[in-house]
Design a protein around this motif. Structure first.
Motif, mmCIF file in Angstrom:
data_model
loop_
_atom_site.group_PDB
_atom_site.id
_atom_site.type_symbol
_atom_site.label_atom_id
_atom_site.label_comp_id
_atom_site.label_asym_id
_atom_site.label_seq_id
_atom_site.Cartn_x
_atom_site.Cartn_y
_atom_site.Cartn_z
ATOM 1 N N VAL A 1 -26.425 46.463 26.742
ATOM 2 C CA VAL A 1 -27.458 45.714 26.492
ATOM 3 C C VAL A 1 -27.638 45.491 24.918
ATOM 4 N N VAL A 2 -27.711 44.166 24.552
ATOM 5 C CA VAL A 2 -27.823 43.782 23.220
ATOM 6 C C VAL A 2 -29.337 44.035 22.739
ATOM 7 N N GLU A 3 -29.458 44.775 21.508
ATOM 8 C CA GLU A 3 -30.735 44.867 21.239
ATOM 9 C C GLU A 3 -31.331 43.808 20.620
ATOM 10 N N ARG A 4 -32.920 43.330 21.207
ATOM 11 C CA ARG A 4 -33.319 42.050 20.785
ATOM 12 C C ARG A 4 -34.045 42.354 19.444
ATOM 13 N N GLU A 5 -34.346 41.232 18.611
ATOM 14 C CA GLU A 5 -34.873 41.453 17.272
ATOM 15 C C GLU A 5 -36.492 42.013 17.664
ATOM 16 N N ASN A 6 -37.124 41.434 18.482
ATOM 17 C CA ASN A 6 -38.550 41.825 19.002
ATOM 18 C C ASN A 6 -38.522 43.045 19.507
ATOM 19 N N GLU A 7 -37.664 43.651 19.992
ATOM 20 C CA GLU A 7 -37.559 44.747 21.085
ATOM 21 C C GLU A 7 -38.037 46.020 19.965
ATOM 22 N N SER A 8 -38.861 47.015 20.440
ATOM 23 C CA SER A 8 -39.081 48.124 19.731
ATOM 24 C C SER A 8 -38.519 49.283 20.499
ATOM 25 N N ALA B 1 -29.268 39.995 28.153
ATOM 26 C CA ALA B 1 -27.949 39.876 27.314
ATOM 27 C C ALA B 1 -27.177 41.057 27.206
ATOM 28 N N TYR B 2 -25.822 40.978 27.185
ATOM 29 C CA TYR B 2 -25.134 41.973 26.897
ATOM 30 C C TYR B 2 -23.774 41.746 25.734
ATOM 31 N N GLU B 3 -23.148 42.949 25.407
ATOM 32 C CA GLU B 3 -21.931 42.638 25.001
ATOM 33 C C GLU B 3 -20.991 43.612 25.578
ATOM 34 N N TYR B 4 -19.637 43.369 25.184
ATOM 35 C CA TYR B 4 -18.723 44.511 25.783
ATOM 36 C C TYR B 4 -18.481 45.485 24.556
ATOM 37 N N ASP B 5 -18.799 46.449 25.041
ATOM 38 C CA ASP B 5 -18.582 47.893 24.333
ATOM 39 C C ASP B 5 -16.880 48.303 24.647
ATOM 40 N N ASP C 1 -14.245 35.297 21.090
ATOM 41 C CA ASP C 1 -15.354 34.593 21.188
ATOM 42 C C ASP C 1 -16.101 35.132 22.535
ATOM 43 N N GLU C 2 -16.899 36.115 22.270
ATOM 44 C CA GLU C 2 -17.684 36.959 23.447
ATOM 45 C C GLU C 2 -19.005 36.833 23.627
ATOM 46 N N CYS C 3 -19.635 35.991 22.773
ATOM 47 C CA CYS C 3 -20.989 36.093 22.346
ATOM 48 C C CYS C 3 -21.628 35.305 23.699
ATOM 49 N N GLY C 4 -22.822 35.507 24.060
ATOM 50 C CA GLY C 4 -23.711 34.863 25.184
ATOM 51 C C GLY C 4 -23.477 35.410 26.293
ATOM 52 N N ILE C 5 -23.052 36.726 26.392
ATOM 53 C CA ILE C 5 -23.042 37.383 27.839
ATOM 54 C C ILE C 5 -24.474 37.687 28.516
ATOM 55 N N LYS C 6 -24.728 36.897 29.505
ATOM 56 C CA LYS C 6 -25.951 37.334 30.035
ATOM 57 C C LYS C 6 -25.821 37.534 31.631
#
Length: 181
Positions: free
Chosen positions: A172-179, A160-164, A150-155
């Motif tokens: 950095v987590v790609e945001r939906e509205n980010e182009s 917002a980040y996720e572990y690679d 359960d690694e969601c919600g890393i800020k």
């Protein structure tokens, strides 16, 4: 804490690498204490398994690189919770925001890395649900199947980040509205 638990905890010998105190696993990590004497109190016991020594070594290396001369780390507790490694530490006194961010990142990376190594032996492992959550290799899993961590919600600092795992870093987590241009 009850008196019996406290007296047992106080009676632990520093040179004993692992102790069980009423079901609580304590590990001394003498190699880490020798390597990072300015970061780890000599009499500190860690409430986690010996398999996470490599995870803790990376954490303390990152902390040592992040803190500036004259800054001291107050390491209160290192323990296992919900199957992963947790570290309660903070710099003593005021520090630059970049130092605080680096320390927060090191802590998050340590927790994320702990989901990938058996807490008992340090071999590759997975989070497993036994009567309790635990990170174990196949040999220490007692037949429990792996489950995703359960690694969601890393800020950090509002990002917002996720572990690679391949990069062994936060991305950095790609945001939906980010182009992407």
């Amino acid at each position: 804490m009850n008196e019996t638990f406290t007296s047992r905890l106080l009676s632990l010998q520093v040179d004993a690498p692992r102790q069980m105190v009423e079901g609580l696993r304590m590990t001394d990590f003498p190699n880490l204490k020798t390597k990072y004497p300015d970061l780890i109190p000599a009499r500190m016991d860690f409430e986690c398994g010996p398999g996470w020594e490599q995870v803790l070594d990376k954490y303390f290396r990152e902390v040592a690189a992040a803190i500036t001369s004259g800054t001291r780390l107050r390491l209160d507790r290192v323990y296992e919770k919900y199957g992963s490694l947790r570290i309660d530490a903070m710099p003593e006194g005021a520090v630059e925001p970049s130092v605080r961010l680096a320390l927060d990142k090191a802590e998050i990376l340590a927790e994320s890395r702990s989901y990938r190594y058996c807490k008992t032996c340090g071999k590759p492992g997975s989070l497993r649900e036994k009567p309790w959550l635990s990170v174990d290799c196949e040999a220490h899993a007692d037949g429990a199947p792996p489950r995703p961590p359960d690694e969601c919600g890393i800020k950090l600092d509002g990002v917002a980040y996720e572990y690679d795992e391949g990069l062994d870093d936060l991305v950095v987590v790609e945001r939906e509205n980010e182009s992407i241009d």
